[in-house]
Every structure is written in structure tokens, then in C-alpha cells.
Design a protein around this motif. Structure first.
Motif, PDB file in Angstrom:
ATOM      1  N   UNK A 243      16.932 -42.300 -14.996  1.00 50.31           N
ATOM      2  CA  UNK A 243      15.802 -43.119 -14.564  1.00 50.31           C
ATOM      3  C   UNK A 243      15.578 -43.006 -13.060  1.00 50.31           C
ATOM      4  N   UNK A 244      16.662 -43.071 -12.286  1.00 45.14           N
ATOM      5  CA  UNK A 244      16.573 -42.937 -10.843  1.00 45.14           C
ATOM      6  C   UNK A 244      17.953 -42.536 -10.314  1.00 45.14           C
ATOM      7  N   UNK A 245      18.078 -42.467  -8.993  1.00 43.50           N
ATOM      8  CA  UNK A 245      19.333 -42.011  -8.402  1.00 43.50           C
ATOM      9  C   UNK A 245      20.476 -42.990  -8.681  1.00 43.50           C
ATOM     10  N   UNK A 246      20.184 -44.278  -8.705  1.00 44.96           N
ATOM     11  CA  UNK A 246      21.219 -45.264  -8.985  1.00 44.96           C
ATOM     12  C   UNK A 246      21.730 -45.114 -10.421  1.00 44.96           C
ATOM     13  N   UNK A 247      20.827 -44.828 -11.340  1.00 44.92           N
ATOM     14  CA  UNK A 247      21.201 -44.606 -12.743  1.00 44.92           C
ATOM     15  C   UNK A 247      22.122 -43.388 -12.847  1.00 44.92           C
ATOM     16  N   UNK A 248      21.760 -42.312 -12.169  1.00 43.46           N
ATOM     17  CA  UNK A 248      22.602 -41.118 -12.139  1.00 43.46           C
ATOM     18  C   UNK A 248      23.968 -41.435 -11.534  1.00 43.46           C
ATOM     19  N   UNK A 252      27.499 -40.827 -13.329  1.00 43.36           N
ATOM     20  CA  UNK A 252      28.212 -39.695 -12.748  1.00 43.36           C
ATOM     21  C   UNK A 252      29.601 -40.119 -12.279  1.00 43.36           C
ATOM     22  N   UNK A 253      29.664 -41.250 -11.609  1.00 42.08           N
ATOM     23  CA  UNK A 253      30.957 -41.722 -11.119  1.00 42.08           C
ATOM     24  C   UNK A 253      31.869 -42.109 -12.284  1.00 42.08           C
ATOM     25  N   UNK A 254      31.305 -42.665 -13.347  1.00 50.31           N
ATOM     26  CA  UNK A 254      32.127 -43.045 -14.498  1.00 50.31           C
ATOM     27  C   UNK A 254      32.720 -41.820 -15.173  1.00 50.31           C
ATOM     28  N   UNK A 255      31.947 -40.734 -15.226  1.00 49.15           N
ATOM     29  CA  UNK A 255      32.427 -39.526 -15.884  1.00 49.15           C
ATOM     30  C   UNK A 255      33.338 -38.690 -14.985  1.00 49.15           C
ATOM     31  N   UNK A 256      33.023 -38.620 -13.693  1.00 52.82           N
ATOM     32  CA  UNK A 256      33.695 -37.657 -12.827  1.00 52.82           C
ATOM     33  C   UNK A 256      34.483 -38.271 -11.676  1.00 52.82           C
ATOM     34  N   UNK A 257      34.425 -39.590 -11.527  1.00 55.43           N
ATOM     35  CA  UNK A 257      35.249 -40.234 -10.527  1.00 55.43           C
ATOM     36  C   UNK A 257      34.801 -40.020  -9.096  1.00 55.43           C
ATOM     37  N   UNK A 258      33.590 -39.555  -8.892  1.00 51.73           N
ATOM     38  CA  UNK A 258      33.068 -39.300  -7.549  1.00 51.73           C
ATOM     39  C   UNK A 258      31.550 -39.432  -7.612  1.00 51.73           C
ATOM     40  N   UNK A 259      30.920 -39.773  -6.496  1.00 50.81           N
ATOM     41  CA  UNK A 259      29.469 -39.949  -6.491  1.00 50.81           C
ATOM     42  C   UNK A 259      28.770 -38.599  -6.465  1.00 50.81           C
ATOM     43  N   UNK A 260      27.522 -38.534  -6.934  1.00 53.18           N
ATOM     44  CA  UNK A 260      26.774 -37.272  -6.891  1.00 53.18           C
ATOM     45  C   UNK A 260      26.632 -36.720  -5.474  1.00 53.18           C
ATOM     46  N   UNK A 261      26.484 -37.597  -4.490  1.00 50.42           N
ATOM     47  CA  UNK A 261      26.295 -37.149  -3.111  1.00 50.42           C
ATOM     48  C   UNK A 261      27.516 -36.415  -2.577  1.00 50.42           C
ATOM     49  N   UNK A 262      28.698 -36.686  -3.120  1.00 47.34           N
ATOM     50  CA  UNK A 262      29.925 -36.091  -2.614  1.00 47.34           C
ATOM     51  C   UNK A 262      30.479 -35.030  -3.550  1.00 47.34           C
TER      52      UNK A 262
END
Length: 267
Positions: A243-248, A252-262
Motif C-alpha cells: 500500500x505504501x512504504x510503511x506497509x512495506x 519486510x522487517x518481520x520477514x528479514x529482520x532489517x528495514x528496506x532502507x538498510x
């Protein structure tokens, strides 16, 4: 190298080596992978600690002395088996790297006690980390895949298919085709000529995750590919169906343990 608030470290990149979809190095302490499915083969070695995981609803462990191979389209999770976390190196290999007929043979025994294979994978990671050594990496990968094929083919073939697998496969193919745009349950039921409840129940029985979790996982996989290609998180979110960057960021953090930006940071 990306660092999460929990003290985890992640390094990921896509090398210019045919057959390798992604290289992923991580040190996780508290992060636990939710049950999810990859469309690629996951070739894993542990450098420190140990990992416990369920593969197709059966408990397994990945140790420093072994090699772990997780096949595509089979649900699994993962978490640390020790208080200090674990350090791992992963190669995500294209689904075509190994024959589809070997998927079933890899499910029951994902761990390979093969010191020579582990050593070869270690040296492949070293080659992948050095730009300009792609030819060496391709050569090392060829030997690794050959050894994996020979070991898997020594195992007996898996007989029988879960009831309703055909319907579940058709729904998976629909979700794969509509990863970005999505599909309503009602529309999927109409297209596949099945009752919505039966559709969800059958998919969950066959793949171990409900359809909505599978779709979210596919979107996360797409997002990580786009991020590794240099796309910004705000653009990636929409391009991957969020839906938006916050949704991603939340998923993303739940699956991969890190934020998309990093995420696309190399150590």
C-alpha cells in the motif's frame, strides 16, 4: 553492512553470476523468521551458533558442521537455537539450478553432513565477495550443484501427492501472476471454480501457509530484488504491491529482520 536495533547485521547483494539470485549474510540474535515460502533454492551454512527451523511442518536444525538445502515452494521458518543468536551465509539459487524432481527428495533431509561440500560453499562465498572473480564463482558453483544433484538422486523418490494439490497449485500460479495487483478471494474462487473456504483450506494444507501469507511473502521477495537492483524503498513499495512504504517496511522487517532502507548494504 546494515544493523538492526536488535543488534543483527545483514549484508545482501546480487552477483553477476548465472544461477545465483542473491547472496545473503546475516547475524541474527532475536529475529525469528515467520513461516514463508521461497521460489528459489536456499543453500545455507552456519558460521556461528545454530538455527532451528520447521520445514514442511517437521523440526530440523542447521549446525556449523553441516550444509542445509531448502527447496523452493516448501514452507519453513527459522530462529536461533542459542541465546547468542547465529551467523549464517546463504545462497539463493534460481529454481532452475536443480531439477524440480529433486524438491521432494530435499524435504525430509535438508541437512547434508558433507565437510567437503561445506568447504566448497565457503570458498564460493569468498569468490562472490570479490568483484572480478565471477568466472571463479561460476566454476565453483558448477561443482557444488553437481555434488548436490548426486547426493539428492541417491535418495528414494517421494511417492504420492497431498489431496487437492492441483487446486492449490493453480491458486499459487494465480497469486504468482497477480503478485503486484493482487486478487480478491471471491475472484480467485470464481476463476478456479472452488468455494472460497475450500480454496483457503486446501492451499493451507498443501503449502503450510494461508494464501494471504504466501502473497505477502512473494511481495517481500519481489521487494528485495528491486532494492538490490537499486530502487528506492518508496518506489519499491508500490512496485511490489504494498500500500505504501510503511506497509512495506512493516512486513519486510518481520520477514528479514532489517528495514528496506538498510537492506542492500554490503559488509
Amino acid at each position: 553492512m546494515a544493523t538492526s536495533p536488535a543488534g543483527s547485521h545483514v549484508s545482501a547483494w546480487r552477483p553477476a553470476v548465472a544461477g545465483v539470485a542473491e547472496v545473503f549474510h546475516a547475524h541474527f540474535v532475536d529475529h525469528a523468521y515467520p513461516r514463508h515460502i521461497h521460489e528459489v533454492w536456499t543453500l545455507l551454512i552456519v558460521d556461528d551458533g545454530a538455527v532451528r527451523f520447521d520445514l514442511d511442518r517437521h523440526r530440523h536444525g542447521a549446525l556449523r558442521t553441516s550444509v542445509t538445502l531448502l527447496p523452493p515452494h516448501v514452507p519453513h521458518d527459522g530462529s536461533s537455537a542459542t541465546p547468542d543468536g547465529f551467523r549464517k551465509r546463504v545462497l539463493y539459487l534460481d529454481a532452475s539450478a536443480l531439477d524440480a524432481e529433486l524438491i521432494g527428495r530435499a524435504v525430509d533431509e535438508p541437512d547434508l553432513a558433507d565437510p567437503q561440500l561445506r568447504d566448497r560453499i565457503h570458498h564460493l562465498h569468498q569468490a562472490l565477495a570479490a568483484p572480478g572473480d565471477e568466472f571463479e564463482a561460476e566454476s565453483r558453483l558448477a561443482f557444488i550443484l553437481d555434488r548436490l544433484r548426486r547426493q539428492l538422486r541417491q535418495r528414494p523418490p517421494v511417492d504420492g501427492q497431498p489431496a487437492g494439490r492441483g487446486l492449490a497449485v493453480r491458486l499459487r500460479e494465480l497469486l504468482d501472476a497477480r503478485t503486484v495487483d493482487g486478487v480478491t478471494l471471491g475472484e480467485a474462487a470464481q476463476l478456479l471454480h472452488a468455494h472460497p473456504t475450500h480454496l483457503v483450506r486446501t492451499f493451507t494444507q498443501v503449502y503450510g501457509v494461508p494464501p494471504h501469507s504466501y502473497l505477502t511473502g512473494r511481495r517481500v521477495e519481489l521487494a528485495r530484488r528491486l532494492l538490490l537492483a537499486g530502487q528506492r524503498p518508496v518506489e519499491t513499495a508500490v512496485a511490489a504491491g504494498f500500500y505504501d512504504q510503511a506497509h512495506l517496511a512493516r512486513h519486510f522487517r518481520r520477514y528479514l529482520g532489517v528495514s528496506p532502507a538498510r537492506y542492500p548494504a554490503r559488509g
